[in-house]
Design a protein around this motif. Structure first.
Motif, short mmCIF file in Angstrom:
data_model
loop_
_atom_site.label_atom_id
_atom_site.label_comp_id
_atom_site.label_asym_id
_atom_site.label_seq_id
_atom_site.Cartn_x
_atom_site.Cartn_y
_atom_site.Cartn_z
N LYS A 12 77.36 74.70 74.02
CA LYS A 12 77.34 73.32 74.54
C LYS A 12 76.43 72.43 73.70
O LYS A 12 76.55 71.20 73.74
CB LYS A 12 76.86 73.31 75.99
N LYS A 13 75.52 73.02 72.94
CA LYS A 13 74.57 72.22 72.16
C LYS A 13 75.21 71.66 70.89
O LYS A 13 74.62 70.80 70.23
CB LYS A 13 73.37 73.08 71.75
N TYR A 327 62.05 81.02 66.89
CA TYR A 327 60.86 81.23 66.06
C TYR A 327 61.13 80.70 64.64
O TYR A 327 62.18 80.96 64.05
CB TYR A 327 60.49 82.71 66.00
N LYS A 328 60.16 79.92 64.08
CA LYS A 328 60.34 79.33 62.75
C LYS A 328 60.48 80.41 61.68
O LYS A 328 61.18 80.25 60.69
CB LYS A 328 59.14 78.43 62.40
N THR A 329 59.84 81.56 61.91
CA THR A 329 59.98 82.65 60.93
C THR A 329 61.42 83.16 60.93
O THR A 329 62.00 83.41 59.87
CB THR A 329 59.02 83.80 61.28
N GLN A 330 62.00 83.26 62.13
CA GLN A 330 63.40 83.72 62.20
C GLN A 330 64.31 82.70 61.54
O GLN A 330 65.20 83.05 60.76
CB GLN A 330 63.80 83.92 63.67
N GLN A 331 64.07 81.43 61.79
CA GLN A 331 64.89 80.37 61.19
C GLN A 331 64.72 80.34 59.66
O GLN A 331 65.70 80.19 58.94
CB GLN A 331 64.50 79.01 61.78
N SER A 332 63.49 80.56 59.20
CA SER A 332 63.26 80.47 57.74
C SER A 332 63.91 81.64 57.00
O SER A 332 64.14 81.57 55.80
CB SER A 332 61.76 80.46 57.44
N ARG A 333 64.22 82.73 57.72
CA ARG A 333 64.92 83.87 57.11
C ARG A 333 66.43 83.76 57.27
O ARG A 333 67.20 84.14 56.40
CB ARG A 333 64.42 85.18 57.74
N LEU A 334 66.85 83.21 58.43
CA LEU A 334 68.28 83.22 58.77
C LEU A 334 69.02 82.00 58.25
O LEU A 334 70.12 82.12 57.68
CB LEU A 334 68.43 83.30 60.30
N PHE A 335 68.46 80.81 58.40
CA PHE A 335 69.23 79.60 58.09
C PHE A 335 69.52 79.42 56.60
O PHE A 335 70.62 78.95 56.25
CB PHE A 335 68.55 78.38 58.69
N PRO A 336 68.63 79.83 55.68
CA PRO A 336 69.05 79.77 54.27
C PRO A 336 70.25 80.67 53.98
O PRO A 336 71.09 80.35 53.12
CB PRO A 336 67.79 80.22 53.52
N ASP A 550 58.25 70.21 54.15
CA ASP A 550 58.34 69.54 55.46
C ASP A 550 59.79 69.23 55.80
O ASP A 550 60.26 69.45 56.92
CB ASP A 550 57.53 68.23 55.45
N GLN A 551 60.52 68.75 54.81
CA GLN A 551 61.92 68.38 55.04
C GLN A 551 62.75 69.63 55.37
O GLN A 551 63.62 69.61 56.23
CB GLN A 551 62.48 67.69 53.78
N LEU A 552 62.40 70.72 54.73
CA LEU A 552 63.13 71.98 54.99
C LEU A 552 62.94 72.40 56.45
O LEU A 552 63.92 72.71 57.14
CB LEU A 552 62.62 73.07 54.04
N ARG A 553 61.73 72.34 56.92
CA ARG A 553 61.47 72.72 58.32
C ARG A 553 62.20 71.77 59.26
O ARG A 553 62.76 72.16 60.28
CB ARG A 553 59.97 72.72 58.60
N ALA A 554 62.24 70.49 58.89
CA ALA A 554 62.94 69.52 59.75
C ALA A 554 64.43 69.84 59.81
O ALA A 554 65.06 69.72 60.87
CB ALA A 554 62.71 68.11 59.19
N ARG A 560 69.29 74.14 64.25
CA ARG A 560 69.09 75.08 65.34
C ARG A 560 70.08 74.89 66.49
O ARG A 560 70.72 75.85 66.88
CB ARG A 560 67.64 75.00 65.83
N PRO A 561 70.26 73.70 67.04
CA PRO A 561 71.20 73.58 68.17
C PRO A 561 72.64 73.83 67.76
O PRO A 561 73.50 74.04 68.62
CB PRO A 561 70.99 72.16 68.67
N ASN A 562 72.93 73.81 66.49
CA ASN A 562 74.31 73.96 66.02
C ASN A 562 74.60 75.34 65.46
O ASN A 562 75.72 75.61 65.03
CB ASN A 562 74.60 72.92 64.95
#
Ligand SMILES: CCCCC/C=C\C/C=C\C/C=C\C/C=C\C/C=C\CCCCC(=O)SCCNC(=O)CCNC(=O)[C@H](O)C(C)(C)COP(=O)(O)OP(=O)(O)OC[C@H]1O[C@@H](n2cnc3c(N)ncnc32)[C@H](O)[C@@H]1OP(=O)(O)O
Ligand SMILES: Cc1cc2nc3c(=O)[nH]c(=O)nc-3n(C[C@H](O)[C@H](O)[C@H](O)COP(=O)(O)OP(=O)(O)OC[C@H]3O[C@@H](n4cnc5c(N)ncnc54)[C@H](O)[C@@H]3O)c2cc1C
Length: 627
Positions: A12-13, A327-336, A550-554, A560-562
């Motif tokens: 739904k996000k 978790y930002k660590t999970q995102q920094s490993r998964l999203f790239p 900073d832009q990468l984290r943003a 994340r919601p997508n």
């Protein structure tokens, strides 16, 4: 619970039209339609079951693969599937088999290096699978160094034949897929010898086995090279060993599009680059790039869905624990890796265009873009397979302990994929080819020749034009650095093709915005990884580097919601993913628990071997304890 979508809230996000993104990922509405239809055809057919693969002993595993391949061929003919649909069916069956090399290399080799007459003779037999072929180039002693191959093909003018022979142990053909137990024929690469003169490596069609009883023909010694990495995985493929003892073939079985041998034994080299004999490898490398996005996206889909299901720590006042995807660590490993899957999809589309364009130019004897095509296919094959292999392993780790279970689908996916870093060209050897291409470009800049295409940017390297450096000197000494430059060159190609994709018309609400975010994650994560180089060369200031981070984290927060919707867009069925962690409904724990009891080890409460090997210990321990 059954029937409940545990990822419904995540879906739904979504801030974009997932159905539209599915079309982007598939390449077109038509491709999506064919994928949906063939994927369902395979998923709904119990004959294509694959969840037992990691538990079968090799002989049973292999026979099962033969059964599936035969059944697939039967279905292809019954349903009169097109070549496109048949290729999709083999993709969704998702099992490496001799057919990969028959369709993926044997036939392309004849199409690419055979004369029209040879194509008319051999292709109809191959298309009907009345012969089954493999691509026998690599030997025990040589794989990367094709010009070092030792198998010989000696012309005998008395009989108008070539004598194919394995002069040494190291000349034994070793690795060709489909060779070990199935192929009846091989495109074999051997040194052409005429009247004592060695004309280098050429391709020859050689029959290996009788079409009557499948036994090896006289002079042929052939078999499988043995178990490979992992359970199931690539052990469904009969990679083989092959030796020739003075095997005679007619002269017209040398593939003669590129060069010919006349009846009189005269060698004629067409006025085409000798490297066209490598054409099949170029074709497969571009296919492997497209395939990398499929393998990486499968792993990312599993890890993303499970990261949304898994909760660990962070409970507030007895409330639910935190989803590990937050978790930002999970995102920094998964999203790239998510971004890379999309990036490789688009660069794979472009590379297919480049390959098609080169092939059309070759028809007109225009070889001008052949060097770039070689460098791009070699470099992108190397980059995408390395990132994908490492990415599948990272996705396993992103799933914690459960990622190590076969029911996660990740161990077998890794085991079946990692040889892609080696086959079709060792990844470092291929990067050295790219480095050679870059250095040649640099040397040509000095002569005023302006680079074009994917190396156009090098025309702006003014200072190199003054240095008049001898680029030949020190290549070996600087090869490790040059390989890094080759990787950077390929990464630039991927980024530029992603940006070019975004400049196209991309329908669907929010779709382009999501792709822009993924493109940003792709290049900013690379910039972050290599920021040392950018800082050391003053291409970035420390402040700029910090802003980029900073832009990468943003962007991670934007994606994340997508995330679940972005992996839903890959449109993989649960059957194809074959992963409890990656289930569409996110119903992980009950299915993990259910699956555990199906393991053969749980067929008996007391394990085989208890009475022979455990009880005596316990009794001995009991006895000792009483002392
Ligand atoms: C389970 C996972 C499934 C994943 C499946 C993946 C894909 C499936 C997708 C679709 C299926 C369809 C198709 C695929 C089918 C099956 C795929 C499945 C499995 C794969 C099986 C793998 C099969 C093999 O491994 S086949 C053997 C592969 N072997 C190699 O790649 C050897 C590598 N070595 C070489 O290529 C050469 O030796 C070399 C390193 C290039 C050196 O060659 P050499 O002649 O010595 O040349 P040199 O370096 O001196 O350069 C001279 C000159 O030539 C130019 N050059 C070199 N090569 C080429 C070329 N190919 N084209 C054009 N030009 C070339 C070079 O640049 C130099 O130019 P210049 O002088 O500098 O100007
Ligand atoms: C699963 C699988 C399927 C295969 N299927 C087929 C097939 O169907 N048909 C076929 O013909 N072959 C096949 N192959 C063989 C494959 O193509 C070769 O293994 C591959 O080309 C690598 O060559 P190699 O084994 O000689 O590696 P090597 O070149 O021996 O590599 C060993 C190490 O040496 C390094 N190295 C080599 N040369 C250089 C150099 N000049 N400079 C710096 N470093 C160097 C490499 O980077 C690597 O680290 C298959 C292989 C596998 C694993």
């Amino acid at each position: 619970m059954e029937g409940v979508d545990h990822l419904a809230d995540e879906r739904k996000k979504a801030e974009f039209n997932v159905e539209a993104m599915k079309i982007v990922w598939a390449g077109s509405q038509h491709n999506l339609e064919v994928s949906n239809r063939i994927s369902k055809l395979v998923a709904d057919d119990p004959a294509f079951r694959k969840d037992d693969r990691t538990m079968l002993p090799r002989k049973e595993l292999f026979k099962n693969t033969l059964r599936k391949a035969a059944y697939a061929w039967k279905r292809i003919n019954e349903l009169r599937l097109s070549e496109e649909e048949a290729s999709k069916l083999r993709f969704y069956v998702d099992e490496t088999a001799y057919t990969d090399l028959h369709w993926g290399m044997f036939i392309p080799a004849i199409k690419g290096q055979g004369t029209d007459e040879q194509q008319r003779k051999w292709l109809p037999l191959a298309y009907k699978m009345q012969i089954i072929g493999c691509y026998a180039q690599t030997e025990l002693g040589h794989g990367s160094n094709v010009q070092g191959l030792e198998t010989t093909a000696t012309f005998d003018p008395h009989t108008d034949e070539f004598v194919i022979h394995s002069p040494t142990l190291t000349s034994s053909k070793w690795w060709p897929g489909g060779l070990g137990k199935v192929s009846t024929h091989a495109v074999t690469y051997a040194r052409l010898i005429i009247d004592g003169k060695d004309h280098g490596v050429h391709g020859f069609i050689v029959q290996l086995r009788s079409l009557e009883d499948h036994r090896p023909l006289p002079g042929i010694t052939v078999g499988d090279i043995g178990m490979k990495f992992g359970n199931g995985a690539y052990n469904t493929m009969d990679n083989g060993v092959l030796r020739f003892d003075h095997v005679r073939i007619p002269r017209n079985q040398m593939l003669m599009k590129v060069s010919q041998v006349t009846r009189e034994g005269k060698y004629k080299q067409s006025d085409v680059p000798r490297q066209l004999v490598y054409g099949t490898m170029v074709y497969v490398r571009q296919r492997i790039v497209a395939d990398a996005s499929c393998y990486l996206s499968r792993a990312v889909c599993i890890a993303t869905r499970y990261s949304a299901v898994r909760r660990q720590f962070g409970s507030q006042n007895g409330g639910p624990e935190t989803q590990v995807i937050d978790y930002k660590t999970q995102q920094s490993r998964l999203f790239p890796l998510l971004a890379s899957a999309y990036a490789f999809r688009f660069v794979g589309e472009w590379l297919e265009w480049l390959y098609t364009d080169v092939m059309q130019r070759l028809q007109a004897n225009d070889f001008s873009t052949l060097p770039e095509a070689h460098a791009c296919t070699a470099g992108l094959k190397s980059l995408t397979t390395s990132v994908t292999a490492d990415g599948i392993e990272e996705c396993r780790k992103l799933c914690g302990g459960h990622g190590y279970l076969c029911t996660s689908g990740l161990p077998e996916l890794f085991a079946v994929y990692v040889p892609a870093c080696t086959y079709e060209g060792d990844n470092i050897v291929l990067l050295l080819q790219v480095a050679r291409f870059l250095m040649k470009t640099v040397s040509q800049i000095g002569t005023g020749k302006q680079p074009v295409g994917t190396i156009a940017y090098m025309g702006r390297i003014e200072h190199l034009m003054q240095c008049r450096c001898n680029v030949q000197r020190g290549f070996a000494e600087l090869s490790a650095d040059l390989v890094e430059a080759a990787v950077a060159h390929c990464q630039l190609i991927v980024v530029s093709k992603f940006i070019e994709k975004l400049q196209q018309d991309i329908p669907g609400e929010g779709v382009k915005q999501q792709l822009e975010a993924l493109c940003g994650i792709y290049y900013l994560s690379l910039l972050h990884k290599h920021q040392g180089d950018f800082l050391a060369t003053s291409y970035l200031t420390p402040k700029q580097s910090a802003l980029a981070n900073d832009q990468l984290r943003a962007l991670y927060s934007k994606v994340r919601p997508n995330a679940i919707a972005l992996v839903d867009a890959f449109n993989y069925s649960d059957h194809f993913l074959s992963s409890i962690l990656g289930r569409y409904d996110g119903n992980v724990y009950p299915k993990l628990y259910e699956a555990a009891w199906k393991d053969p080890l749980n067929e008996s409460v007391v394990p085989d071997g208890y009475h022979e090997y455990v009880r005596p210990l316990l009794k001995q321990q009991l006895h000792t304890a009483r002392l």
